[in-house]
Design a protein around this motif. Structure first.
Motif, short mmCIF file in Angstrom:
data_model
loop_
_atom_site.label_atom_id
_atom_site.label_comp_id
_atom_site.label_asym_id
_atom_site.label_seq_id
_atom_site.Cartn_x
_atom_site.Cartn_y
_atom_site.Cartn_z
N ALA A 1 0.83 -1.21 0.00
CA ALA A 1 0.00 0.00 0.00
C ALA A 1 0.86 1.25 0.00
N ILE A 2 1.91 1.28 0.82
CA ILE A 2 2.79 2.44 0.87
C ILE A 2 3.51 2.62 -0.46
N ALA A 3 3.91 1.53 -1.09
CA ALA A 3 4.58 1.61 -2.39
C ALA A 3 3.67 2.27 -3.42
N PHE A 4 2.40 1.87 -3.46
CA PHE A 4 1.48 2.48 -4.41
C PHE A 4 1.18 3.94 -4.06
N MET A 5 1.13 4.25 -2.77
CA MET A 5 0.95 5.65 -2.38
C MET A 5 2.08 6.51 -2.94
N GLY A 6 3.31 6.02 -2.78
CA GLY A 6 4.45 6.75 -3.31
C GLY A 6 4.41 6.87 -4.82
N LEU A 7 3.96 5.81 -5.49
CA LEU A 7 3.89 5.83 -6.95
C LEU A 7 2.88 6.85 -7.44
N ILE A 8 1.84 7.10 -6.66
CA ILE A 8 0.85 8.12 -7.02
C ILE A 8 1.36 9.52 -6.69
N TYR A 9 1.99 9.66 -5.53
CA TYR A 9 2.35 11.00 -5.05
C TYR A 9 3.64 11.54 -5.66
N LEU A 10 4.68 10.72 -5.76
CA LEU A 10 6.00 11.23 -6.13
C LEU A 10 6.07 11.84 -7.52
N PRO A 11 5.39 11.30 -8.55
CA PRO A 11 5.42 12.00 -9.83
C PRO A 11 4.90 13.43 -9.74
N ALA B 1 -3.40 9.97 -2.63
CA ALA B 1 -2.41 8.91 -2.70
C ALA B 1 -2.63 7.87 -1.60
N ILE B 2 -3.00 8.32 -0.41
CA ILE B 2 -3.24 7.39 0.69
C ILE B 2 -4.33 6.39 0.33
N PHE B 3 -5.48 6.90 -0.09
CA PHE B 3 -6.59 6.01 -0.38
C PHE B 3 -6.38 5.24 -1.68
N GLY B 4 -5.74 5.88 -2.64
CA GLY B 4 -5.42 5.17 -3.87
C GLY B 4 -4.49 4.00 -3.61
N GLY B 5 -3.50 4.20 -2.73
CA GLY B 5 -2.57 3.13 -2.40
C GLY B 5 -3.24 1.99 -1.66
N LEU B 6 -4.12 2.33 -0.73
CA LEU B 6 -4.83 1.28 0.01
C LEU B 6 -5.70 0.44 -0.91
N VAL B 7 -6.46 1.12 -1.77
CA VAL B 7 -7.37 0.41 -2.68
C VAL B 7 -6.59 -0.44 -3.67
N ALA B 8 -5.49 0.11 -4.20
CA ALA B 8 -4.70 -0.62 -5.18
C ALA B 8 -4.04 -1.85 -4.59
N ALA B 9 -3.71 -1.81 -3.31
CA ALA B 9 -2.92 -2.88 -2.70
C ALA B 9 -3.72 -4.14 -2.41
N ILE C 1 -11.63 10.14 -4.44
CA ILE C 1 -11.10 11.29 -5.17
C ILE C 1 -12.11 12.44 -5.18
N GLY C 2 -13.37 12.11 -5.43
CA GLY C 2 -14.40 13.15 -5.49
C GLY C 2 -14.60 13.85 -4.16
N LEU D 1 -15.25 4.13 2.44
CA LEU D 1 -14.58 3.16 1.58
C LEU D 1 -14.68 1.75 2.12
N VAL D 2 -14.67 1.63 3.44
CA VAL D 2 -14.80 0.30 4.04
C VAL D 2 -16.13 -0.34 3.65
N LYS D 3 -17.17 0.47 3.48
CA LYS D 3 -18.46 -0.05 3.07
C LYS D 3 -18.40 -0.66 1.66
N ILE D 4 -17.47 -0.17 0.84
CA ILE D 4 -17.35 -0.64 -0.54
C ILE D 4 -16.25 -1.69 -0.68
N VAL D 5 -15.10 -1.40 -0.07
CA VAL D 5 -13.94 -2.31 -0.14
C VAL D 5 -13.47 -2.61 1.28
N PRO D 6 -14.16 -3.48 2.00
CA PRO D 6 -13.76 -3.78 3.38
C PRO D 6 -12.37 -4.41 3.48
N GLU D 7 -11.85 -4.88 2.37
CA GLU D 7 -10.50 -5.48 2.37
C GLU D 7 -9.43 -4.49 2.84
N ILE D 8 -9.68 -3.17 2.71
CA ILE D 8 -8.66 -2.19 3.12
C ILE D 8 -8.45 -2.20 4.64
#
Length: 343
Positions: A125-135, A204-212, A228-229, A296-303
């Motif tokens: 999750a942290i890796a994906f957060m960085g991939l979203i934020y650092l660019p 980036a935080i939520f994008g990383g969690l969802v992607a992971a 995002i919205g 988000l937990v209501k939609i993707v409880p896996e996070i």
């Protein structure tokens, strides 16, 4: 691990840059620390992904060692941000979070080294957060577009409330400064938008969690779009609030000015900005992050799975958030009984 300070990064940590009637440039020391920060961040993210690849290939022990080093480097990244948060932003919350990050990240690495392999999901999750934020942080074209677009949208929000200062070049070189007349405002100050004001940290935080996590793609896309919205809308409100509170001195009450100047070392004309940004907006941002997590937990409880490890790192206690929230039907392959009916 310091989840909140990633958004520092939280948009609990997002920032509207402060300037007086003219632009205030960053000091050379701050500029050099930013270069070091960028380097450490990229090294940490690359090492996170490298560890994940090694684990995927079955090299578990090397993966643990590399992930441990990545976590320590990630903590070092936050440590380099302390002078900026303390001296430049005068933000107690961000300073405390950045200071806490190094021991928390080191402890996370220690747990991984010791065999707590569930932390590979948090690492992912942290890796994906960085991939979203650092660019956004390091690619000039993307950075400029985000900052200037946010500035235009914030200015439009001000216009809806009857203020139309116009935009000019801020200290960061972008068309992001709200051009209030210093002779007409209460404090003589105005603000300009910087990268953290765009909400990219929280995205980036939520994008990383969802992607992971493993979950059906439709639910992950829905959760990401919702996050995002909501972040974009709340961030816009925050920027408008701070952008008007600073020049018009909404919090320049005598007792508050006296307290901030005497005990917090603030400049008198900067009190309204500091109260609006560092205390009101950042506190509400934490509430907003918790609210978005709940949605988000209501939609993707896996996070909840990586969040359980965050709680373990912070408290030393094991938690079963999935069971506590009635989401314990999730299977190891990332699906669920409910999800099967959706497909």
């Amino acid at each position: 691990m310091n989840m909140a300070s990633v958004s520092a990064a939280t948009d609990a940590a997002s920032v509207v840059g402060l300037e007086s009637a003219g632009a205030t440039a960053l000091t050379p020391a701050i500029l050099s620390s930013i270069q070091l920060t960028d380097m450490l961040a990229w090294v940490a993210v690359a090492a996170f992904f490298g560890a994940l690849v090694l684990r995927w290939q079955g090299a578990l022990e090397p993966a643990r060692y590399l992930a441990t080093g990545a976590w320590v480097t990630f903590g070092g990244f936050w440590l380099t941000m302390v002078p900026y948060y303390y001296y430049e932003m005068q933000s107690p919350l961000q300073t405390i979070l950045a200071l806490a990050a190094l021991p928390l990240c080191a402890y996370t690495g220690y747990l991984l080294w010791g065999g707590r392999d569930s932390l590979f999901l948090l690492t992912k999750a942290i890796a994906f957060m960085g991939l979203i934020y650092l660019p956004a942080e390091t690619i000039p074209v993307f950075r400029a577009w985000l900052i200037e677009t946010t500035a235009v949208q914030t200015h439009y929000g001000m216009e809806l409330l009857g203020h139309s200062p116009g935009l000019s070049e801020g200290a960061n070189g972008y068309q992001s400064r709200f051009n209030f007349d210093s002779d007409e405002t209460v404090t003589g100050r105005t603000t300009y938008i910087i990268l953290a004001c765009t909400g990219i940290g929280s995205m980036a935080i939520f994008g990383g969690l969802v992607a992971a996590v493993k979950a059906p793609l439709r639910r992950k896309v829905t959760a990401f779009a919702l996050a995002i919205g909501v972040i974009w809308f709340l961030n816009l409100l925050r920027n408008v609030f701070i952008g008007l509170a600073s020049p018009w001195g909404w919090f320049q009450q005598d007792w508050l000015v006296s307290f901030m100047v005497t005990y917090m070392g603030a400049e008198e004309s900067r009190v309204s900005f500091l109260v609006a940004h560092n205390y009101i907006a950042q506190s509400l941002s934490i509430v907003a992050l918790l609210g978005i997590t709940y949605l988000l937990v209501k939609i993707v409880p896996e996070i909840l799975e990586p969040l359980e490890d965050v709680l373990f790192i912070l408290t030393g206690n094991e938690y079963d958030l999935l069971e506590a929230l009635g989401a314990d039907d999730i299977r190891a392959d990332g699906g669920s009984e409910r999800a099967d009916s959706e497909r």
